[in-house]
Write a protein that holds these residues in place. Structure first.
Motif, PDB file in Angstrom:
ATOM      1  N   SER A 111       0.806  -1.328  -0.108  1.00 19.25           N
ATOM      2  CA  SER A 111      -0.007  -0.061  -0.059  1.00 19.25           C
ATOM      3  C   SER A 111       0.878   1.175  -0.009  1.00 19.25           C
ATOM      4  O   SER A 111       2.071   1.218   0.273  1.00 19.25           O
ATOM      5  N   ARG A 112       0.199   2.403  -0.216  1.00 19.66           N
ATOM      6  CA  ARG A 112       1.102   3.613  -0.206  1.00 19.66           C
ATOM      7  C   ARG A 112       0.118   4.831   0.285  1.00 19.66           C
ATOM      8  O   ARG A 112      -0.934   4.665   0.362  1.00 19.66           O
ATOM      9  N   PHE A 113       0.961   5.685   0.805  1.00 25.35           N
ATOM     10  CA  PHE A 113       0.408   6.906   1.721  1.00 25.35           C
ATOM     11  C   PHE A 113       1.068   8.189   0.743  1.00 25.35           C
ATOM     12  O   PHE A 113       2.321   8.213   0.723  1.00 25.35           O
ATOM     13  N   THR A 114       0.143   9.294   0.792  1.00 25.71           N
ATOM     14  CA  THR A 114       0.608  10.463   0.607  1.00 25.71           C
ATOM     15  C   THR A 114       0.449  11.426   1.812  1.00 25.71           C
ATOM     16  O   THR A 114      -0.656  11.389   2.397  1.00 25.71           O
ATOM     17  N   CYS A 115       1.316  12.243   2.369  1.00 29.57           N
ATOM     18  CA  CYS A 115       1.280  12.851   3.683  1.00 29.57           C
ATOM     19  C   CYS A 115       1.637  14.487   3.552  1.00 29.57           C
ATOM     20  O   CYS A 115       2.616  14.741   2.987  1.00 29.57           O
ATOM     21  N   ARG A 116       0.973  15.380   4.042  1.00 28.87           N
ATOM     22  CA  ARG A 116       1.547  16.580   4.216  1.00 28.87           C
ATOM     23  C   ARG A 116       1.998  16.977   5.476  1.00 28.87           C
ATOM     24  O   ARG A 116       1.407  16.483   6.731  1.00 28.87           O
ATOM     25  N   VAL A 117       3.284  17.259   6.051  1.00 27.00           N
ATOM     26  CA  VAL A 117       3.743  17.661   7.268  1.00 27.00           C
ATOM     27  C   VAL A 117       3.022  18.595   8.000  1.00 27.00           C
ATOM     28  O   VAL A 117       2.660  19.695   7.614  1.00 27.00           O
ATOM     29  N   LEU A 128      11.127  13.398  14.450  1.00 29.59           N
ATOM     30  CA  LEU A 128      10.098  12.684  14.287  1.00 29.59           C
ATOM     31  C   LEU A 128       8.964  13.536  13.460  1.00 29.59           C
ATOM     32  O   LEU A 128       8.820  14.816  13.984  1.00 29.59           O
ATOM     33  N   ILE A 129       8.492  13.051  12.456  1.00 27.63           N
ATOM     34  CA  ILE A 129       7.772  13.933  11.631  1.00 27.63           C
ATOM     35  C   ILE A 129       6.345  13.327  11.660  1.00 27.63           C
ATOM     36  O   ILE A 129       6.207  12.389  11.587  1.00 27.63           O
ATOM     37  N   ILE A 130       5.068  14.115  11.827  1.00 25.92           N
ATOM     38  CA  ILE A 130       3.967  13.904  11.839  1.00 25.92           C
ATOM     39  C   ILE A 130       3.328  14.184  10.433  1.00 25.92           C
ATOM     40  O   ILE A 130       3.378  15.552  10.327  1.00 25.92           O
ATOM     41  N   GLY A 131       2.515  13.385   9.669  1.00 26.69           N
ATOM     42  CA  GLY A 131       2.082  13.814   8.436  1.00 26.69           C
ATOM     43  C   GLY A 131       0.805  13.526   8.488  1.00 26.69           C
ATOM     44  O   GLY A 131       0.052  12.515   8.953  1.00 26.69           O
ATOM     45  N   GLU A 132      -0.216  14.449   7.927  1.00 27.21           N
ATOM     46  CA  GLU A 132      -1.465  14.201   7.716  1.00 27.21           C
ATOM     47  C   GLU A 132      -1.876  13.506   6.256  1.00 27.21           C
ATOM     48  O   GLU A 132      -1.350  14.126   5.267  1.00 27.21           O
ATOM     49  N   VAL A 133      -2.458  12.583   6.235  1.00 23.64           N
ATOM     50  CA  VAL A 133      -2.663  11.561   5.169  1.00 23.64           C
ATOM     51  C   VAL A 133      -3.769  12.112   4.304  1.00 23.64           C
ATOM     52  O   VAL A 133      -4.702  12.543   4.563  1.00 23.64           O
ATOM     53  N   VAL A 134      -3.248  12.314   2.921  1.00 20.79           N
ATOM     54  CA  VAL A 134      -4.106  13.050   1.803  1.00 20.79           C
ATOM     55  C   VAL A 134      -4.713  12.091   0.778  1.00 20.79           C
ATOM     56  O   VAL A 134      -5.492  12.134   0.111  1.00 20.79           O
ATOM     57  N   GLU A 135      -3.755  11.060   0.772  1.00 26.05           N
ATOM     58  CA  GLU A 135      -4.061   9.807  -0.044  1.00 26.05           C
ATOM     59  C   GLU A 135      -3.735   8.566   0.690  1.00 26.05           C
ATOM     60  O   GLU A 135      -2.789   8.327   1.235  1.00 26.05           O
ATOM     61  N   ALA A 136      -4.522   7.446   0.310  1.00 23.67           N
ATOM     62  CA  ALA A 136      -4.231   6.119   0.694  1.00 23.67           C
ATOM     63  C   ALA A 136      -4.717   5.102  -0.323  1.00 23.67           C
ATOM     64  O   ALA A 136      -5.555   5.328  -0.459  1.00 23.67           O
TER      65      ALA A 136
END
Length: 209
Positions: A111-117, A128-136
């Motif tokens: 699977s894959r994910f796209t994130c904005r920091v 440590l980076i937290i990303g909000e998922v915009v695609e999965a």
């Protein structure tokens, strides 16, 4: 404190990537974790020396893929044991781009994910980076994810020094260590034609323990 206790923690194996000013980069990590479901957020931890971290800090976005058990060690070597400062990680391999222009590998990926920091935290050697998922997206619904335990057990994988789970060994071992990936050949002698089974370097990169 017994450092072997940390080996009992369960990890997966992932590739995170980003792109800035026409430069693509990516690296292997074992520290991608879902931290919330609504909104969906993922955390990753990267060494401060890692070129991929610099790309993510500049672009503010990243992709992350879950590697399948069938992934070849050549892919691990490509993304885990060479620096994106010198090597073009995505050259001549099947790849895609997400909606934020981050590259990602497309073969042997579950699977894959796209994130904005959305935030980051300095934790010493790593960030440590937290990303909000915009695609999965599920890439292969039948593939089994590669666990970090099976990476070591089935693929004889080693841990790069930049990895959060890397630990210096305090046990006495007779042999030779690869200066690139840390692989240890337990032997009294080092053949002149020996090639590292992990990163492919020759005997000149080995030093006696």
């Amino acid at each position: 404190m017994d450092p072997k206790a940390f080996f009992k923690l369960s990890y997966g194996v992932y590739i995170v990537s980003s792109s800035t000013d026409g430069k693509d980069g990516g690296c292997v990590i074992n520290t991608m974790t879902q931290v919330t479901s609504s909104p969906a957020r993922i955390s990753i931890a990267l060494n401060k020396n890692n070129f991929t971290l610099k790309l993510i800090e500049t672009s503010g976005t990243f992709s992350g893929v879950v590697l399948a058990e069938a992934v070849e060690m050549d892919m691990i070597k490509r993304f885990g044991f060479q620096s994106g400062r010198e090597a073009s990680k995505y050259e001549d391999i099947p790849m895609g781009r997400d909606s934020l222009y981050n590259p990602y590998p497309t073969e042997n990926v579950c699977s894959r994910f796209t994130c904005r920091v959305i935030s980051s935290l300095d934790v010493g050697t790593h960030v440590l980076i937290i990303g909000e998922v915009v695609e999965a997206q599920v890439m292969d619904g039948t593939a089994q994810p590669l666990t970090y335990a099976n990476y070591h057990l089935k693929k004889n994988g080693t841990t790069p020094p930049n990895a959060p789970s890397y630990q210096e060994t305090t046990e006495k071992t007779v042999g030779y260590r690869c200066s690139v990936c840390g692989y240890i050949l337990e032997s009294d002698t080092l053949p002149d034609d020996f090639i590292c089974p992990v990163c492919g370097k020759d005997a000149s990169y080995f030093s006696k323990l």
